[in-house]
Scaffold this motif. Structure first.
Motif, PDB file in Angstrom:
ATOM      1  N   THR A  23       0.834  -1.201   0.000  1.00 23.69           N
ATOM      2  CA  THR A  23       0.000   0.000   0.000  1.00 23.69           C
ATOM      3  C   THR A  23       0.867   1.249   0.000  1.00 23.69           C
ATOM      4  O   THR A  23       2.098   1.175  -0.064  1.00 23.69           O
ATOM      5  CB  THR A  23      -0.929  -0.028   1.247  1.00 23.69           C
ATOM      6  N   ARG A  24       0.213   2.379   0.053  1.00 24.09           N
ATOM      7  CA  ARG A  24       0.858   3.678   0.312  1.00 24.09           C
ATOM      8  C   ARG A  24       0.001   4.407   1.329  1.00 24.09           C
ATOM      9  O   ARG A  24      -1.202   4.188   1.400  1.00 24.09           O
ATOM     10  CB  ARG A  24       0.942   4.514  -0.966  1.00 24.09           C
ATOM     11  N   VAL A  79      -0.124   4.320   4.747  1.00 19.90           N
ATOM     12  CA  VAL A  79      -0.767   3.338   5.631  1.00 19.90           C
ATOM     13  C   VAL A  79      -1.543   3.986   6.778  1.00 19.90           C
ATOM     14  O   VAL A  79      -2.538   3.429   7.241  1.00 19.90           O
ATOM     15  CB  VAL A  79       0.288   2.328   6.152  1.00 19.90           C
ATOM     16  N   ASN A 134      -7.210   4.627   4.792  1.00 23.27           N
ATOM     17  CA  ASN A 134      -6.491   3.397   4.429  1.00 23.27           C
ATOM     18  C   ASN A 134      -6.825   2.300   5.452  1.00 23.27           C
ATOM     19  O   ASN A 134      -6.522   2.422   6.642  1.00 23.27           O
ATOM     20  CB  ASN A 134      -4.981   3.675   4.406  1.00 23.27           C
ATOM     21  N   CYS A 158      -5.797  -0.970   5.377  1.00 29.19           N
ATOM     22  CA  CYS A 158      -4.900  -2.143   5.385  1.00 29.19           C
ATOM     23  C   CYS A 158      -4.598  -2.631   6.802  1.00 29.19           C
ATOM     24  O   CYS A 158      -4.728  -3.815   7.109  1.00 29.19           O
ATOM     25  CB  CYS A 158      -3.568  -1.797   4.726  1.00 29.19           C
ATOM     26  N   LEU A 180       5.675  -3.587   9.688  1.00 25.68           N
ATOM     27  CA  LEU A 180       5.629  -2.570   8.640  1.00 25.68           C
ATOM     28  C   LEU A 180       7.070  -2.262   8.240  1.00 25.68           C
ATOM     29  O   LEU A 180       7.729  -1.402   8.829  1.00 25.68           O
ATOM     30  CB  LEU A 180       4.953  -1.278   9.146  1.00 25.68           C
ATOM     31  N   THR A 227      10.309  -0.807   6.376  1.00 24.74           N
ATOM     32  CA  THR A 227      10.489   0.550   5.824  1.00 24.74           C
ATOM     33  C   THR A 227      11.733   0.715   4.958  1.00 24.74           C
ATOM     34  O   THR A 227      12.018   1.826   4.523  1.00 24.74           O
ATOM     35  CB  THR A 227      10.559   1.585   6.971  1.00 24.74           C
ATOM     36  N   GLN A 229      11.421  -4.686   2.862  1.00 24.56           N
ATOM     37  CA  GLN A 229      10.173  -4.863   2.105  1.00 24.56           C
ATOM     38  C   GLN A 229      10.236  -6.019   1.114  1.00 24.56           C
ATOM     39  O   GLN A 229       9.211  -6.585   0.755  1.00 24.56           O
ATOM     40  CB  GLN A 229       9.809  -3.562   1.371  1.00 24.56           C
ATOM     41  N   ASP A 273       4.383  -0.401   3.077  1.00 27.97           N
ATOM     42  CA  ASP A 273       4.005   0.939   2.600  1.00 27.97           C
ATOM     43  C   ASP A 273       5.200   1.528   1.850  1.00 27.97           C
ATOM     44  O   ASP A 273       6.215   1.886   2.451  1.00 27.97           O
ATOM     45  CB  ASP A 273       3.628   1.815   3.805  1.00 27.97           C
ATOM     46  N   ASP A 286       5.649   4.328   0.551  1.00 25.83           N
ATOM     47  CA  ASP A 286       5.971   5.739   0.812  1.00 25.83           C
ATOM     48  C   ASP A 286       7.203   5.892   1.698  1.00 25.83           C
ATOM     49  O   ASP A 286       7.954   6.848   1.561  1.00 25.83           O
ATOM     50  CB  ASP A 286       4.789   6.443   1.495  1.00 25.83           C
TER      51      ASP A 286
END
Ligand SMILES: NC(=O)c1ccc[n+]([C@@H]2O[C@H](COP(=O)([O-])OP(=O)(O)OC[C@H]3O[C@@H](n4cnc5c(N)ncnc54)[C@H](O)[C@@H]3O)[C@@H](O)[C@H]2O)c1
Ligand SMILES: [Zn+2]
Length: 402
Positions: free
Chosen positions: A33-34, A36, A41, A43, A157, A159, A164, A196, A198
């Motif tokens: 996603t972007r 988050v 959002n 997710c 999550l 980063t 990722q 995410d 981003d």
């Protein structure tokens, strides 16, 4: 099912035994996603609710300081997100920011701090730890989560590029202890992973590039089409163009996840580590350079070396070894390091001792992944020193002058 078996049926000596056997199915979503923590959002909320949709879930959130420094509004955004979704999410404590990077795995006080914090926040086995950060912070938080109450639910999550497409997706955690990397750790699948993209905007160029090393790796051993795609996109990837990075991360993540669930050995009981192409030299180079080289940078060198070695022993075509070398160069990797020339007093190259150390790391039997084609790795159980020397000499010759 007759669970009582006579020992002789199994080739056991002994009087009688009962065979205990059960299967546990592991399942976790990995969402991409972007934004988050944008209120719209869902997710993260969907991840929390996936087993008990009606419940209000308690969660403690730990954040990598390297991320928090670049995203100063992040902890506020987390609290605001929780408030906006209060019917499903309650924060057990304000978000905790702790330093990330490898040093957080070296410091056992940090682990105790996390355990104490989980205790004080009354995080129980039905609660969540949400960890936001690079691979190192995720490894530390994952170990804390797996060992508190014998396992609280973990949502990662990741980063960084590496986290990722690799480190944040799998079933392992760990911290360094007694001078050994990941000496303390468990196999503990997460409850969910939310990627995410981003977050990548604030990564420095070395961390960006280092993560691409693992993408080249899975492509080289598993997926020839992906390798061609990386070649076609090399300029965009070298410039960290977000769309190209996203595609590369998703493909690489899918290959990693497939390896874990279809590779036949998710909890690494055997010796083979097919995903460790280029890694025997990489691990050694990381040590020899005192971690001046990032893991992914060292893996790039290790892959160029083992690619050329594969060609030297007639397993891979010379042209394919050249293509691998060229792709890594175009992505911006330097493929020679002076540490490759370091020698012991008796003249032996220090990096070559990495083969023996890798054997120990695997638990006894050497299994090194080489290339038969771009897209197909094969395991070998012996490395010939003379051929490795020729590959090293080739690597040095091929490095353009600085
Ligand atoms: N568990 C596994 O399966 C597994 C697999 C591979 C690697 N690992 C582990 O992962 C670790 C390496 O992870 P890594 O490459 O993500 O590096 P890292 O976690 O060391 O992070 C590198 C640096 O980037 C910072 N950072 C993180 N996200 C950022 C962001 N979005 N913007 C700016 N800075 C940010 C961190 O604070 C840190 O200083 C190693 O400890 C390795 O052992 C684990
Ligand atoms: Zn690696």
């Amino acid at each position: 099912v007759n669970r009582n078996v006579r020992p002789d049926q199994l080739g056991w000596s002994g009087s009688e035994l009962e065979m205990q056997r059960f299967t546990v199915v592991f399942e976790y979503p990995v969402a991409f996603t972007r934004g988050v923590f944008d209120h719209a959002n869902r997710c993260l909320i969907d991840a929390l609710r996936r087993r008990e949709p009606l419940r209000r879930h308690r969660a403690a959130v730990v954040v990598d300081a390297g991320v928090a420094d670049h995203w100063p509004r992040l902890t506020d955004a987390i609290q605001s997100y929780a408030a906006a979704h209060a019917s499903h999410l309650e924060l057990a404590a304000p978000p905790l920011v702790i330093p990330g990077g490898e040093c957080c795995k070296n410091d056992t006080d940090r682990l105790s701090q996390l355990h104490a914090w989980l205790r004080n926040a009354a995080v129980d086995r039905q609660s969540f730890l949400i960890a936001i950060g690079g691979g190192a912070l995720l490894d530390l938080a994952g170990f804390a989560a797996a060992t508190a109450h014998r396992g609280v639910r973990l949502i990662r999550l990741p980063t960084t590029v590496l986290a990722q497409n690799d480190a944040g997706l799998g079933v392992k955690n760990g911290v360094n202890a007694f001078g050994l990397k990941n000496f303390l750790g468990t196999f503990a699948p997460p409850f969910a992973v939310v990627v995410d993209f981003d977050f990548l905007a604030t990564l420095d160029s070395r961390d960006h590039r280092a993560g691409l090393g693992e993408a080249v790796k899975v492509a080289a051993i598993r997926d020839g089409d992906f390798f061609c795609w990386l070649e076609a996109q090399a300029e965009a990837l070298a410039a960290f163009a977000p769309e190209a990075m996203e595609v590369a991360i998703r493909r690489c993540a899918a290959l990693h996840l497939a390896q874990i669930c279809q590779g036949g050995d998710p909890f690494e009981g055997g010796s083979a580590r097919p995903l460790d192409f280029g890694h025997w030299a990489a691990h050694k180079l990381e040590i020899l350079t005192g971690h001046a080289l990032r893991h992914g940078e060292a893996v790039a060198i290790g892959m160029a070396l083992d690619g050329r070695y594969s060609a030297d022993i007639g397993l891979l075509s010379a042209a394919a070894a050249e293509r691998l070398h060229r792709l890594l160069q175009r992505l911006g990797f330097r493929l020679w390091h002076e540490a490759l020339d370091l020698r012991e007093a008796d003249g032996r190259r220090r990096v070559v001792a990495g083969i023996e150390e890798f054997r120990e790391h695997l638990g006894g039997e050497l299994s090194v992944t080489l290339l038969a084609e771009l897209g197909r790795g094969v395991e070998v159980d012996i490395i010939e020193t003379a051929a490795m020397e020729r590959a090293l000499a080739w690597l040095k010759r091929s490095e353009p002058p600085q």
